[in-house]
Design a protein around this motif. Sequence first.
Motif, PDB file in Angstrom:
ATOM      1  N   ASP A  29      -0.351   5.224   2.515  1.00 39.61           N
ATOM      2  CA  ASP A  29       0.640   4.202   1.454  1.00 39.61           C
ATOM      3  C   ASP A  29       1.957   3.908   2.160  1.00 39.61           C
ATOM      4  OD1 ASP A  29       1.242   2.636  -0.752  1.00 39.61           O
ATOM      5  OD2 ASP A  29       2.201   4.400  -1.667  1.00 39.61           O
ATOM      6  N   GLU A  30       2.294   4.970   3.107  1.00 35.92           N
ATOM      7  CA  GLU A  30       3.610   4.848   3.721  1.00 35.92           C
ATOM      8  C   GLU A  30       3.391   3.985   4.889  1.00 35.92           C
ATOM      9  OE1 GLU A  30       5.617   5.543   7.273  1.00 35.92           O
ATOM     10  OE2 GLU A  30       3.952   7.140   6.901  1.00 35.92           O
ATOM     11  N   ILE A  31       2.190   3.723   5.525  1.00 33.73           N
ATOM     12  CA  ILE A  31       1.913   2.972   6.408  1.00 33.73           C
ATOM     13  C   ILE A  31       1.789   1.558   6.229  1.00 33.73           C
ATOM     14  CG2 ILE A  31       0.365   2.164   8.457  1.00 33.73           C
ATOM     15  CD1 ILE A  31      -0.496   5.174   8.924  1.00 33.73           C
ATOM     16  N   LEU A  32       1.363   1.426   4.805  1.00 35.60           N
ATOM     17  CA  LEU A  32       1.320   0.066   4.354  1.00 35.60           C
ATOM     18  C   LEU A  32       2.432  -0.503   3.868  1.00 35.60           C
ATOM     19  CD1 LEU A  32      -2.340   0.155   2.581  1.00 35.60           C
ATOM     20  CD2 LEU A  32      -1.808  -0.932   4.878  1.00 35.60           C
ATOM     21  N   LEU A  33       3.558   0.454   3.950  1.00 32.18           N
ATOM     22  CA  LEU A  33       4.799  -0.040   3.276  1.00 32.18           C
ATOM     23  C   LEU A  33       4.793  -0.230   1.742  1.00 32.18           C
ATOM     24  CD1 LEU A  33       6.153  -2.148   6.231  1.00 32.18           C
ATOM     25  CD2 LEU A  33       6.634   0.163   5.898  1.00 32.18           C
ATOM     26  N   GLY A  34       3.937   0.346   1.112  1.00 31.11           N
ATOM     27  CA  GLY A  34       3.788   0.314  -0.224  1.00 31.11           C
ATOM     28  C   GLY A  34       3.526  -1.312  -0.702  1.00 31.11           C
ATOM     29  N   GLU A  35       2.701  -1.772   0.102  1.00 25.57           N
ATOM     30  CA  GLU A  35       2.241  -3.340  -0.245  1.00 25.57           C
ATOM     31  C   GLU A  35       1.005  -3.082  -1.305  1.00 25.57           C
ATOM     32  OE1 GLU A  35      -0.220  -6.891   1.988  1.00 25.57           O
ATOM     33  OE2 GLU A  35       0.303  -5.059   3.013  1.00 25.57           O
ATOM     34  N   ARG A  36       1.255  -4.079  -2.270  1.00 28.52           N
ATOM     35  CA  ARG A  36       0.483  -4.361  -3.169  1.00 28.52           C
ATOM     36  C   ARG A  36      -0.797  -5.352  -2.791  1.00 28.52           C
ATOM     37  NH1 ARG A  36       3.127  -2.386  -7.716  1.00 28.52           N
ATOM     38  NH2 ARG A  36       1.526  -2.897  -9.202  1.00 28.52           N
ATOM     39  N   PHE A  37      -1.680  -5.248  -3.451  1.00 32.87           N
ATOM     40  CA  PHE A  37      -2.999  -5.998  -3.095  1.00 32.87           C
ATOM     41  C   PHE A  37      -4.045  -5.993  -4.094  1.00 32.87           C
ATOM     42  CE2 PHE A  37      -3.923  -1.557  -1.716  1.00 32.87           C
ATOM     43  CZ  PHE A  37      -4.945  -1.493  -2.109  1.00 32.87           C
ATOM     44  N   SER A  38      -4.931  -7.469  -4.121  1.00 31.49           N
ATOM     45  CA  SER A  38      -5.951  -7.030  -5.090  1.00 31.49           C
ATOM     46  C   SER A  38      -7.305  -7.257  -4.228  1.00 31.49           C
ATOM     47  CB  SER A  38      -5.858  -8.408  -5.859  1.00 31.49           C
ATOM     48  OG  SER A  38      -5.697  -9.621  -5.099  1.00 31.49           O
ATOM     49  N   ALA A  39      -7.122  -7.301  -2.973  1.00 32.88           N
ATOM     50  CA  ALA A  39      -8.288  -7.422  -2.049  1.00 32.88           C
ATOM     51  C   ALA A  39      -7.859  -6.693  -0.686  1.00 32.88           C
ATOM     52  CB  ALA A  39      -8.607  -8.795  -1.721  1.00 32.88           C
TER      53      ALA A  39
END
Length: 367
Positions: free
Chosen positions: A69-79
């Motif tokens: 989650d830290e690597i993804l910078l808390g990005e929100r996604f639906s896919a």
Amino acid sequence: MTNEAIQEGYPSDHFAVFSSQNSKFNYTYNKIREVKSHRVGELFSAYRDILWDDGRHKYNVSSFIGEIDEILLGERFSAFDQSTLDNLVGTLRQRGNSNATINRKMAALSKLLRKAYKMGDIHSLPEFRRQKERAGRIRFLERDEEARLFAAIKSRSEDAYRLSVFLVDSGCRLGEALGLIWNDIQEHRVSFWITKSGRSRTIPMTERVKEVIKLPPAEGRRPKGPFTKFSQAQFRAIWNEAKAEVGLGADDQVVPHILRHTCASRLVQGGIDIRRVQMWLGHQTLSMTMRYAHLATNDLDGCVTVLETPRCNGAGDRNSVSAPPAPQILKGEKPLKREKPLKREKKNEPGDEKSQPNAARRNTKSR
């Protein structure tokens, strides 16, 4: 049809997908459902208690998902698309993660995303490709190392010593031993029901194990099982103190799990076939047990005998090859009879009487 009617789920032949700036709507079987976006950390909070049991493994998974989650910078996604997964793997490798470590973290993420997909939280999944792992060296205890380490453990805790003996002779995992109850121990066998693979197994006990599972007489209520007094953290603390005392503190491979490796190595070196070792350890696949197969050198001892056999008749004749030894005849056994060679038929010459027809020969005699 109005936007409100679509959100309420009214069927329509005109709208397969409705999108706005904030939400996406998909429908299946004439039902429209909103697909929201989520963070990886939010999905883990929603499903961690469903997917993972309490224990050390759940703690490790929590740290894995937190790092992702830290690597993804808390990005929100639906896919969760393939490019996002590939970038994630590349970042982990840049941070010095080995392929084995990446596989563990991706396994946790894959399990979480598959659950979210089934529950409708996301509507697509990437393809998880297992990274190729190198076969590392397996560390196991020699007999003298075991004796020194166990003596140091016994001086600190008799219960920790009993647990150590049980682990090295049964080859079970630490969590499996701590979860034992008295009903799991019947006569000369012990059954493990709570296992990592989810498959129960039953193994016989050694004489040493039969002794250490007997609790010393004590006042008060009897514990639920032979090792239920201990937690993993308590045992590891005693283990680390003891290994530092005997000079093994700098060896990061000398952890409680080394007792499982030690048991497996002794079984293979003792000539137990790899299938039985797999059943004893409770490995889900044979490939896990094959890590110890190289220790079974007894099967290769005959190769040395063949290679060391002299191949010449005399000291000076290096090119000559010795004849194979004659077959030995056991006492009371009859030697094999040699087959007689087949007689070659003699070809009749044109002038020979035997080549003439029978009638012609009879005419010759009558004259």
